[in-house]
Motif scaffolding. Structure first.
Motif, PDB file in Angstrom:
ATOM      1  N   GLU A 128       0.817  -1.219   0.000  1.00 23.23           N
ATOM      2  CA  GLU A 128       0.000   0.000   0.000  1.00 23.23           C
ATOM      3  C   GLU A 128       0.849   1.267   0.000  1.00 23.23           C
ATOM      4  O   GLU A 128       0.318   2.361  -0.189  1.00 23.23           O
ATOM      5  CB  GLU A 128      -0.904   0.013   1.243  1.00 23.23           C
ATOM      6  CG  GLU A 128      -1.870  -1.156   1.328  1.00 23.23           C
ATOM      7  CD  GLU A 128      -2.555  -1.216   2.675  1.00 23.23           C
ATOM      8  OE1 GLU A 128      -3.661  -0.652   2.790  1.00 23.23           O
ATOM      9  OE2 GLU A 128      -1.982  -1.805   3.612  1.00 23.23           O
ATOM     10  N   ASP A 129       2.149   1.128   0.219  1.00 24.06           N
ATOM     11  CA  ASP A 129       3.005   2.296   0.468  1.00 24.06           C
ATOM     12  C   ASP A 129       4.030   2.561  -0.613  1.00 24.06           C
ATOM     13  O   ASP A 129       4.971   3.323  -0.397  1.00 24.06           O
ATOM     14  CB  ASP A 129       3.718   2.134   1.815  1.00 24.06           C
ATOM     15  CG  ASP A 129       2.753   2.187   2.984  1.00 24.06           C
ATOM     16  OD1 ASP A 129       1.633   2.696   2.800  1.00 24.06           O
ATOM     17  OD2 ASP A 129       3.119   1.712   4.071  1.00 24.06           O
ATOM     18  N   THR A 166       1.888  15.906  -5.178  1.00 28.68           N
ATOM     19  CA  THR A 166       0.946  15.393  -4.179  1.00 28.68           C
ATOM     20  C   THR A 166       1.428  14.076  -3.567  1.00 28.68           C
ATOM     21  O   THR A 166       1.478  13.956  -2.328  1.00 28.68           O
ATOM     22  CB  THR A 166      -0.457  15.232  -4.789  1.00 28.68           C
ATOM     23  OG1 THR A 166      -0.971  16.528  -5.117  1.00 28.68           O
ATOM     24  CG2 THR A 166      -1.400  14.549  -3.812  1.00 28.68           C
ATOM     25  N   PRO A 167       1.805  13.060  -4.347  1.00 27.11           N
ATOM     26  CA  PRO A 167       2.317  11.828  -3.718  1.00 27.11           C
ATOM     27  C   PRO A 167       3.558  12.096  -2.865  1.00 27.11           C
ATOM     28  O   PRO A 167       3.699  11.515  -1.773  1.00 27.11           O
ATOM     29  CB  PRO A 167       2.656  10.931  -4.913  1.00 27.11           C
ATOM     30  CG  PRO A 167       1.840  11.457  -6.040  1.00 27.11           C
ATOM     31  CD  PRO A 167       1.757  12.932  -5.824  1.00 27.11           C
ATOM     32  N   LEU A 222       2.517  13.425   0.521  1.00 25.97           N
ATOM     33  CA  LEU A 222       1.884  12.385   1.340  1.00 25.97           C
ATOM     34  C   LEU A 222       2.923  11.402   1.859  1.00 25.97           C
ATOM     35  O   LEU A 222       2.805  10.889   2.980  1.00 25.97           O
ATOM     36  CB  LEU A 222       0.814  11.650   0.522  1.00 25.97           C
ATOM     37  CG  LEU A 222      -0.383  12.491   0.069  1.00 25.97           C
ATOM     38  CD1 LEU A 222      -1.315  11.661  -0.804  1.00 25.97           C
ATOM     39  CD2 LEU A 222      -1.138  13.062   1.270  1.00 25.97           C
ATOM     40  N   ASN A 264      -4.818   9.802  10.020  1.00 26.74           N
ATOM     41  CA  ASN A 264      -5.277   9.762   8.638  1.00 26.74           C
ATOM     42  C   ASN A 264      -4.292   8.922   7.843  1.00 26.74           C
ATOM     43  O   ASN A 264      -3.119   9.272   7.721  1.00 26.74           O
ATOM     44  CB  ASN A 264      -5.369  11.174   8.047  1.00 26.74           C
ATOM     45  CG  ASN A 264      -6.042  11.185   6.687  1.00 26.74           C
ATOM     46  OD1 ASN A 264      -5.638  10.462   5.780  1.00 26.74           O
ATOM     47  ND2 ASN A 264      -7.079  11.998   6.546  1.00 26.74           N
ATOM     48  N   SER A 318      -3.738   8.478   4.863  1.00 24.26           N
ATOM     49  CA  SER A 318      -3.151   9.020   3.634  1.00 24.26           C
ATOM     50  C   SER A 318      -1.766   9.607   3.880  1.00 24.26           C
ATOM     51  O   SER A 318      -0.951   9.698   2.964  1.00 24.26           O
ATOM     52  CB  SER A 318      -4.063  10.097   3.036  1.00 24.26           C
ATOM     53  OG  SER A 318      -5.280   9.533   2.607  1.00 24.26           O
ATOM     54  N   LYS A 320       1.723   9.187   5.052  1.00 27.12           N
ATOM     55  CA  LYS A 320       2.570   8.021   5.281  1.00 27.12           C
ATOM     56  C   LYS A 320       3.772   8.335   6.166  1.00 27.12           C
ATOM     57  O   LYS A 320       4.211   7.498   6.951  1.00 27.12           O
ATOM     58  CB  LYS A 320       3.025   7.442   3.938  1.00 27.12           C
ATOM     59  CG  LYS A 320       1.871   6.993   3.051  1.00 27.12           C
ATOM     60  CD  LYS A 320       2.344   6.435   1.737  1.00 27.12           C
ATOM     61  CE  LYS A 320       1.180   6.072   0.823  1.00 27.12           C
ATOM     62  NZ  LYS A 320       0.311   5.035   1.371  1.00 27.12           N
ATOM     63  N   GLU A 346      -4.882  18.453   7.259  1.00 25.70           N
ATOM     64  CA  GLU A 346      -5.269  17.072   7.559  1.00 25.70           C
ATOM     65  C   GLU A 346      -6.532  17.070   8.412  1.00 25.70           C
ATOM     66  O   GLU A 346      -6.610  17.751   9.445  1.00 25.70           O
ATOM     67  CB  GLU A 346      -4.123  16.407   8.309  1.00 25.70           C
ATOM     68  CG  GLU A 346      -4.412  15.062   8.916  1.00 25.70           C
ATOM     69  CD  GLU A 346      -3.308  14.618   9.874  1.00 25.70           C
ATOM     70  OE1 GLU A 346      -3.363  13.461  10.316  1.00 25.70           O
ATOM     71  OE2 GLU A 346      -2.406  15.431  10.174  1.00 25.70           O
ATOM     72  N   ALA A 365      -9.898  13.318   5.365  1.00 24.35           N
ATOM     73  CA  ALA A 365      -9.274  13.776   4.122  1.00 24.35           C
ATOM     74  C   ALA A 365      -7.972  14.514   4.405  1.00 24.35           C
ATOM     75  O   ALA A 365      -7.730  14.976   5.531  1.00 24.35           O
ATOM     76  CB  ALA A 365     -10.225  14.693   3.356  1.00 24.35           C
TER      77      ALA A 365
END
Length: 635
Positions: free
Chosen positions: A85-86, A340-341, A344, A356, A358, A360, A475, A479
Motif C-alpha cells: 500500500e506504500d 501530491t504523492p 503524502l 489519517n 493518507s 505516510k 489534515e 481527508a
C-alpha cells in the motif's frame, strides 16, 4: 509524403512501439498508419497537441519513486519490506540496497520506465521539427517558439540519458526508410561529443533574446510549466558544470571504455577549459534569470504574524514549496498535481487526536543527513570550536531558549544549536512543525502521535522531510487537502551554487563567495568569511582553492538537500564510491523512553561498486538488437 524509419533499434522494447497499437519485428520499422503524421500537423491546433505530447514524455521528477536522484542514494531510507500500500515502484529502494542488475535494470529509462521512453521523446521532437512547416495557419512567431521548445526538449531527453548512462547515441534526426541496416545500428558517442551536441541544442533553443524561447511566461493561465530562455541556459549551465566535474573531466577510470570499433568514449585528460565554459554558462543563465525577474525567494507572511526565526524557516521551505514563486526557473507539472504523492510520503501524522492513513511519513532522512547541516554559527558540526561534537549523541534537556525545539523535552545534542536549514528541512522527536493552520509538535517515540504505531506509515529513521511539504497541507480525520506545487527542476539557488563552484575552479574565489553568501544570507547565516574566521577550527580554510571547494560542496549538499541533487553531485564529484559505502543509521524508533529511543541503530550497510555503479546498466536485450552498442563498465 516522407516516411521515417525509427531509430529506436537502441531498444528492443522501443522497436515494438511506434503508435501504441504497433507490433513490429526487428527490421520491420516503418510506422503503421503513416497518414497520422499528416493529421498531427494538419493545423495549428493539432500541432500544438503534438507538442504537448512531447512534454508528456518528461519524467515525473516530483515523484519520489520516478526521480532517479531521490531514493536511490543515501538521503532517504524506508522500512523494509515495504507494504504494497506504500509504494508504486520498488526500483529506487532496490538500487539503494545494491540490487541493480543488467538483465532487468531498475528505473530503466533507456527502454521505458513509468511509461516514459526518453528515445521516444527524442523521436517525437524530431517528428515535430521535420513537420513544423506543414500547418498553414501557424503564425511565424509561434512556429519559432515551438521549434525552440522542441529543441530544448530534445536536448533535455539526451541530457537525462547522459547523466544516467554516460556516453550515449546522438539521435539528431529520424532515419529515412532508405537507411541501411548498418545505419540503423547506431553507436554510443564520446562524452565530449554528447556534451557539445546537447549544449548546441540548448543554445539554439535559448536564442539571442529576440529569437528562440521567451524570457518569461506571460500567459499564466495556460502556459505555466513550458520552458523559457532562462530554463534553457540554466540546464546548459548544469550540463557544463557536470561535464567539467571529475566524473567526466580527466577520469582515467574509464580510459578503456571503448566502442566495438575501438573508439574511446571518455577523454582521460583533464581540461581546465571545461570549467571556463561552465563558468560562462552559469553567468549567462544568471543574467537571463535577472532579465526575467527571477530572484531568491523571501517569505512574506501577509496577514499571519510570525517571528523572525519562522520567516527564515519559510524562506527556505517555500523556495521549494510555494507555487510559481520568484525563485523558480523551471517547474515540472507532470500529471497536473506533480508533488501530491511526494507530500503524502513525506508528511507524518500532525494531529494528536486522530490518524489519517493518507499521510505516510515514510520519506525518512537518514542520520547522515542530520549530521550534514551546519551549526548555528554556519560551519560544519565537526569544525565548530564552540559546539560539542564528541557528545552529540548524548541526551540534553531543552529550555525556552531552544526556540526550534519543544520546551522541557529531551533530545540528543545533535539537535541543538543548528542552522535554520536543519530545522526547516527536517523534523524529529522534540521538534516543531509550522503550518498555515498553526504549530504542530513532533513526538515520535513509540505510540506517540507521530511515532510508529503499526507495521506501516512511519519513518524508519525517526526523521521526517519537512522541506518538501507545502505549508497549506491540511489534515482532517477523513481527508488530506494537499496544495501541489510544480517540482523545481531548476531554481535560482541551485544555479547560484553551480556558479560558485565553477568560479572557484576558475580561480575566482571572490565571485564564488559572493554567490554562496547570497544563499547563506537567505538562510539566516553570516558570510563564509565571518563564520570560518570566528568559529571554525580551520579559520583560513576558505582562502585556499581546495578548502573553498570543500566548503562549496557541503554548502551545495545542504542547500539542495532532499531535492534529488545529492545523488548526482556525489557521482559527478567522484565521491559516491566513498560516501555511498557508509552505513545507514537511524534512531531506535520502537522504544518509548527518551533514553531507549535516542540510541543510534544500524539500518543497513550500503555498498557502491566503483566504477560500475557510476552509471546505469543497459538491458542485455539491447545488445541482441544492436551489437554495435557496448555495455557500461562493470556490468
Amino acid at each position: 509524403m516522407k516516411i521515417f524509419k525509427i531509430y529506436l533499434i537502441l531498444s528492443v522494447a522501443a522497436l515494438t512501439v511506434v503508435m501504441p497499437s504497433c507490433k513490429k519485428s526487428f527490421l520491420d520499422v516503418v510506422p503503421d498508419n503513416v497518414a497520422t503524421i499528416d493529421n498531427a500537423f494538419a493545423n495549428r491546433n493539432e500541432t500544438e497537441k503534438f507538442l504537448f505530447t512531447i512534454y508528456n514524455n518528461l519524467p515525473q521528477e516530483g515523484h519520489p519513486e520516478t526521480n532517479p536522484g531521490m531514493n536511490t542514494g543515501d538521503e532517504f531510507w524506508i522500512y523494509w519490506p515495504i507494504s504494497g500500500e506504500d509504494y508504486w515502484s520498488l526500483d529506487p529502494y532496490s538500487i539503494a540496497r545494491g540490487l541493480q542488475n543488467k538483465v532487468s535494470p531498475k528505473m530503466n529509462y533507456w527502454d521505458s520506465f513509468d511509461s516514459k521512453s526518453m528515445w521516444q521523446g527524442i523521436r517525437n521532437c524530431n517528428i515535430l521539427l521535420e513537420n513544423i512547416d506543414k500547418p498553414v495557419d501557424l503564425e511565424p512567431y509561434v512556429k519559432t517558439r515551438w521549434i525552440a521548445e522542441a529543441k530544448f526538449l530534445k536536448a533535455y531527453f539526451h541530457w537525462y540519458l547522459f547523466r544516467m548512462y554516460g556516453p550515449i547515441p546522438i539521435i539528431d534526426k529520424n532515419l529515412p526508410i532508405t537507411a541501411s541496416i548498418d545505419e540503423v545500428k547506431v553507436t554510443r558517442q564520446p562524452v565530449d561529443s554528447v556534451v557539445n551536441y546537447i549544449s548546441k541544442l540548448l543554445d539554439e533553443a535559448a536564442g539571442d533574446g529576440n529569437t528562440g524561447l521567451p524570457d518569461k511566461i506571460t500567459s499564466l493561465a495556460t502556459e505555466l510549466g513550458r520552458v523559457t530562455r532562462p530554463a534553457a541556459l540554466a540546464i546548459k549551465a548544469r550540463l557544463l558544470v557536470t561535464a567539467a566535474s571529475p566524473l567526466f573531466n580527466g577520469n582515467s577510470d574509464f580510459s578503456n571504455f571503448k566502442n566495438t570499433d575501438g573508439s574511446a568514449l571518455f577523454n582521460p585528460t583533464f581540461d581546465q577549459n571545461k570549467w571556463v565554459k561552465a563558468t560562462a554558462a552559469c553567468k549567462a543563465a544568471i543574467d537571463a534569470a535577472n532579465t526575467a525577474g527571477i530572484s531568491l525567494y523571501r517569505f512574506v507572511p501577509g496577514a499571519i504574524s510570525v517571528d523572525e526565526d519562522t520567516k527564515i524557516e519559510m524562506n527556505i521551505r517555500n523556495a521549494v514549496c510555494e507555487k510559481w514563486n520568484s525563485e523558480l526557473i523551471w517547474g515540472n507539472t507532470a500529471y497536473g498535481a506533480p508533488t501530491t504523492p511526494l507530500q503524502l510520503y513525506a508528511c507524518p501524522q500532525l494531529q494528536s487526536n486522530f490518524v489519517n492513513l493518507s499521510l505516510k511519513g515514510q520519506l525518512a532522512p537518514t542520520m547522515k543527513m542530520a549530521e550534514l547541516f551546519y551549526t548555528k554559527n554556519g560551519v560544519p558540526i565537526n569544525e565548530d570550536k564552540t559546539w560539542d561534537y564528541t557528545n552529540r549523541f548524548n541526551l540534553r534537556s531543552t529550555t525556552a531558549n531552544d526556540k526550534s525545539l519543544q520546551e522541557n523535552y529531551q533530545t540528543v545534542g545533535l539537535h541543538f544549536d543548528r542552522e535554520p536549514r536543519f530545522y526547516a528541512d527536517m523534523a524529529f522527536d522534540g521538534s516543531k512543525w509550522f503550518m498555515q493552520d498553526g504549530m504542530h509538535l513532533i513526538q515520535s517515540k513509540s505510540e506517540q502521535p507521530t511515532g510508529k504505531k503499526q507495521s506501516r506509515l512511519y519513518s524508519v529513521t525517526g526523521y521526517y522531510t519537512k522541506k518538501l511539504v507545502n505549508w497549506n497541507l491540511v489534515e482532517t480525520q477523513t481527508a488530506v487537502n494537499v496544495e501541489s506545487y510544480p517540482w523545481p527542476v531548476m531554481r535560482l539557488g541551485d544555479l547560484y551554487m553551480l556558479y560558485a563552484e565553477a568560479a572557484n575552479e576558475t580561480d575566482d574565489p571572490a565571485t564564488a563567495l559572493t554567490y554562496m553568501n547570497l544563499i547563506r544570507d537567505r538562510a539566516g547565516l553570516k558570510s563564509v568569511e565571518s563564520s570560518w574566521t570566528n568559529f571554525s577550527k580551520t579559520p583560513t580554510k576558505y582562502t585556499t582553492k581546495n578548502g573553498l571547494r570543500d566548503i562549496i560542496q557541503q554548502e551545495r549538499l545542504i542547500e539542495m538537500a532532499f531535492e534529488g541533487s545529492r545523488f548526482w553531485d556525489l557521482k559527478r564529484w567522484k565521491k559516491a564510491s566513498q560516501v555511498l559505502n557508509q552505513p545507514i543509521y537511524g534512531w531506535d524508533i520502537i522504544r518509548a523512553s527518551y533514553e531507549d529511543y535516542n540510541r543510534r541503530v544500524l539500518l543497513f550497510n550500503q555498498s557502491f561498486v566503483s566504477p560500475r555503479d557510476y552509471f546505469w546498466p543497459i538491458s542485455e536485450n539491447n545488445f541482441l538488437a544492436n551489437p554495435k552498442l557496448v555495455q557500461n563498465l562493470g556490468w
